[in-house]
Write an enzyme that holds these catalytic residues in place. Structure first.
Site, PDB file in Angstrom:
ATOM      1  N   GLY A  87       0.893  -1.228   0.124  1.00 42.24           N
ATOM      2  CA  GLY A  87       0.141   0.012  -0.006  1.00 42.24           C
ATOM      3  C   GLY A  87       0.965   1.239   0.080  1.00 42.24           C
ATOM      4  O   GLY A  87       2.043   1.277   0.625  1.00 42.24           O
ATOM      5  N   CYS A  88       0.324   2.126  -0.863  1.00 45.12           N
ATOM      6  CA  CYS A  88       1.241   3.490  -0.554  1.00 45.12           C
ATOM      7  C   CYS A  88       0.635   4.706  -0.195  1.00 45.12           C
ATOM      8  O   CYS A  88      -0.308   4.589   0.741  1.00 45.12           O
ATOM      9  CB  CYS A  88       1.791   3.354  -2.197  1.00 45.12           C
ATOM     10  SG  CYS A  88       0.670   3.674  -3.415  1.00 45.12           S
ATOM     11  N   VAL A  89       0.754   5.981  -0.990  1.00 44.53           N
ATOM     12  CA  VAL A  89      -0.165   6.951  -0.392  1.00 44.53           C
ATOM     13  C   VAL A  89      -1.676   6.684  -0.615  1.00 44.53           C
ATOM     14  O   VAL A  89      -2.442   7.584   0.085  1.00 44.53           O
ATOM     15  CB  VAL A  89       0.238   8.088  -1.587  1.00 44.53           C
ATOM     16  CG1 VAL A  89       1.817   8.625  -1.130  1.00 44.53           C
ATOM     17  CG2 VAL A  89       0.078   7.988  -2.787  1.00 44.53           C
ATOM     18  N   ARG A 110      -8.823  -1.062   1.073  1.00 42.74           N
ATOM     19  CA  ARG A 110      -9.007  -0.099  -0.174  1.00 42.74           C
ATOM     20  C   ARG A 110     -10.474   0.209  -0.563  1.00 42.74           C
ATOM     21  O   ARG A 110     -10.566   0.570  -1.782  1.00 42.74           O
ATOM     22  CB  ARG A 110      -7.934  -0.450  -1.158  1.00 42.74           C
ATOM     23  CG  ARG A 110      -6.605  -0.716  -0.721  1.00 42.74           C
ATOM     24  CD  ARG A 110      -5.657  -0.135  -1.915  1.00 42.74           C
ATOM     25  NE  ARG A 110      -4.865   0.652  -1.333  1.00 42.74           N
ATOM     26  CZ  ARG A 110      -4.422   1.857  -1.756  1.00 42.74           C
ATOM     27  NH1 ARG A 110      -4.320   1.649  -3.229  1.00 42.74           N
ATOM     28  NH2 ARG A 110      -3.166   2.393  -1.272  1.00 42.74           N
TER      29      ARG A 110
END
Ligand code: SF4
Ligand code: SF4
Lengths: 116, 418
Positions: free
Chosen positions: A114-116, B359
């Site tokens: 996962g990033c920004v 997400r």
């Protein structure tokens, strides 16, 4: 890539100081990672409270193959260790750079994605 | 011969050039170094261009996927970035980004700006971005070991600054300039933005959610921060009573403006009438689009009973394309916005956190489980005014005749490229 030396063995790390191979981890490795301030600005002194969290992360990872979502970590810690430990402030007090950078790194888990 | 011939191409032409700007920064940093100032990374700005030159040659980016770096007490606010050319261009081997929480409405004194820039010249590349799309000040490019001292210096400035949000956390709340400069503000956007930022420090700095969550505050339906299209929770100012009309001022406009065609006929609900003498608005049918007010600011104003509409679930295109937000609270009086919002936010987060997949934005969860489930969770009664996507078209269309060719087009024509 950087590496860390534990009991005469060179273990490979990534740029953020995470162990490349999670299976090379043991408690001595954890102590060495906690004392390594090249990637974080300060060492973490490991107390019993730290070990509770580290073991929890380790067990979870071995069971599910991923690091727990942070919310779940907080909840499970609350269940296992009581409400005064089951909150984010408590985790940040122990691991000042957060559950990912400090706790997972010292527990030898692969770097959370996962990033920004 | 320049080290970066391909990149230099982007300096040509009359338009702004990021290459020019980066070179300016590179020069400034080298000069600071030569003057004996304590700058840690005088060559990093130029390093960016060197790496970019390599990318143009190789047709591939040399930035690696994000890393995990942070400062004490914070789980976000810094985005780790490394170059895969670390051996060849060590100046950019580490190139972390710091997000700095901007002031509400983006007001600075020059002193505040100087303070920020001095800190960044010392500890970073000197390159900044005012502002990123979330609204934060962006510091571009520093090394892991300079993150903490840079952060400490920012916190100890006479006008101190803090990190903004990143990752699966509350992102830095942002607001239009509101009552500070704008007569149409229906509530104090700056005040609410500031208080919400303080109220939710933990959520801002310590990521713990399925994904990101944004608040944006616009003072009126003109929505200058595009809250309706970009924020998970949009707070848009509005009024409940009638548009205030100054008939004398309307007559002044009538002297030079074609009120019938420019105002009356463009009202989306046909709520306005004008007989050449008196302008009437059927306020029950007015949808608060702001068009008439924008056209005749001296004659028309929002009413006196002011407050905001709260909407949920806008986001930029990702998996399912752009989504405009959905009304959940049609009207909150201005002085109740803060309490309503803090109470609502806790409920939204609880539900999203409990049910959201990794997400998944709150809008996507609402689609998956339904608005009914959402409303139940946040304890709101369904209401016909909960309009889905009250404004769903983010684009403006112009006729060809309306458009004059820009300098850019002229330049293309001059070069025979068009
Ligand atoms: S959103 Fe409305 S109140 Fe805010 S700056 Fe724009 S026009 Fe003014
Ligand atoms: S604000 Fe918009 S909808 Fe209302 S009267 Fe004016 S033009 Fe019509």
């Amino acid at each position: 890539m950087p590496y860390i030396e534990v009991k005469g063995k060179k273990l490979e790390l990534d740029e953020d100081g995470f162990l490349q191979d999670w299976q090379q981890w043991d408690e001595d490795v954890a102590r060495a990672l906690a004392a390594d301030d090249r990637f974080t600005g300060a060492k973490v002194e490991l107390t019993d409270e730290h070990w509770e969290i580290i073991r929890f992360l380790r067990n979870y990872f071995e069971k599910y193959g991923v690091a727990p979502p942070i919310r779940q970590l907080v909840k499970e810690v609350k269940k296992a260790l009581g409400p005064e430990k089951g909150n984010l402030q408590y985790l940040y007090k122990l691991f000042p750079q957060g559950p990912a950078k400090d706790a997972c790194r010292i527990a030898g888990l692969p770097k959370p994605t996962g990033c920004v | 011969m320049s080290e970066t011939p391909l990149v230099d191409e982007l300096e040509k032409g009359p338009w702004p050039s990021f290459v020019k700007e980066i070179k300016k920064t590179a020069e400034m940093m080298e000069k600071a170094k030569a003057e004996g100032k304590d700058v840690k990374l005088p060559e990093t700005a130029m390093g960016v261009l060197k790496q970019l030159e390599r990318s143009y040659e190789d047709k591939v980016t040399h930035w690696k996927h994000g890393g995990i770096v942070s400062v004490f007490g914070y789980g976000g606010g810094v985005i780790g970035r490394y170059s895969d050319l670390g051996d060849e261009i060590p100046e950019v081997h580490h190139f972390h980004t710091m997000r700095i929480n901007m002031p509400a409405g983006w007001f600075y004194s020059t002193k505040a700006l100087r303070g920020i820039c001095d800190v960044w010249e010392k500890w970073g590349s000197g390159l900044t971005n005012f502002h990123g799309s979330t609204g934060d000040i962006i510091f571009l490019g520093t090394r892991t070991e300079y993150l903490q001292p840079c952060f400490d210096d920012l916190a100890h400035l006479e006008i101190p600054f803090d990190l903004g949000g990143s990752g699966s956390a509350l992102r830095t709340p942002s607001a239009c300039m509101g009552p500070a400069l704008c007569e149409w503000a229906c509530y104090d956007t700056l005040d609410i933005c500031y208080r919400i930022t303080h109220e939710f420090q933990d959520e801002l700095h310590r990521p713990m959610w399925p994904y990101k969550f944004k608040f944006k505050f616009s003072g009126c339906p003109n929505d200058c921060v595009a809250a309706k299209l970009r924020a998970d929770c949009s707070i848009v100012g509005t009024w409940r009573d009638e548009i205030k009309i100054d008939q004398e001022a309307v007559k002044e406009y009538a002297k030079w403006m074609d009120i019938e065609n420019e105002v009356v006929k463009l009202c989306p609900t046909g709520a306005i009438s004008w007989d050449g003498n008196e302008l009437k608005i059927d306020n029950k049918n007015c949808v608060r689009c702001m068009h008439c007010i924008n056209k005749m600011p001296k004659a028309l104003r929002p009413g006196d009973e002011r407050g905001a509409t709260i909407l949920i679930g806008a986001k930029a295109p990702m998996v399912d394309g752009a989504v405009a937000s959905w009304v959940i609270i049609p009207f909150v009086p201005a002085d109740e916005i803060f309490d309503t919002l803090t109470d609502l936010a806790e409920k939204i987060w609880e539900w999203w956190d409990e049910n959201g997949k990794y997400r998944e934005r709150v809008a996507e969860l609402i689609w998956r489980l339904g608005m009914r489930e959402f409303l139940k969770a946040v304890e709101l009664e369904a209401d016909v005014r909960m309009v889905k996507a009250p404004r769903n078209n983010p684009f403006m269309f112009f006729d060809k005749e309306e458009l004059k060719p820009s300098k850019y087009v002229e330049e293309l024509e001059k070069r025979g490229l068009r």
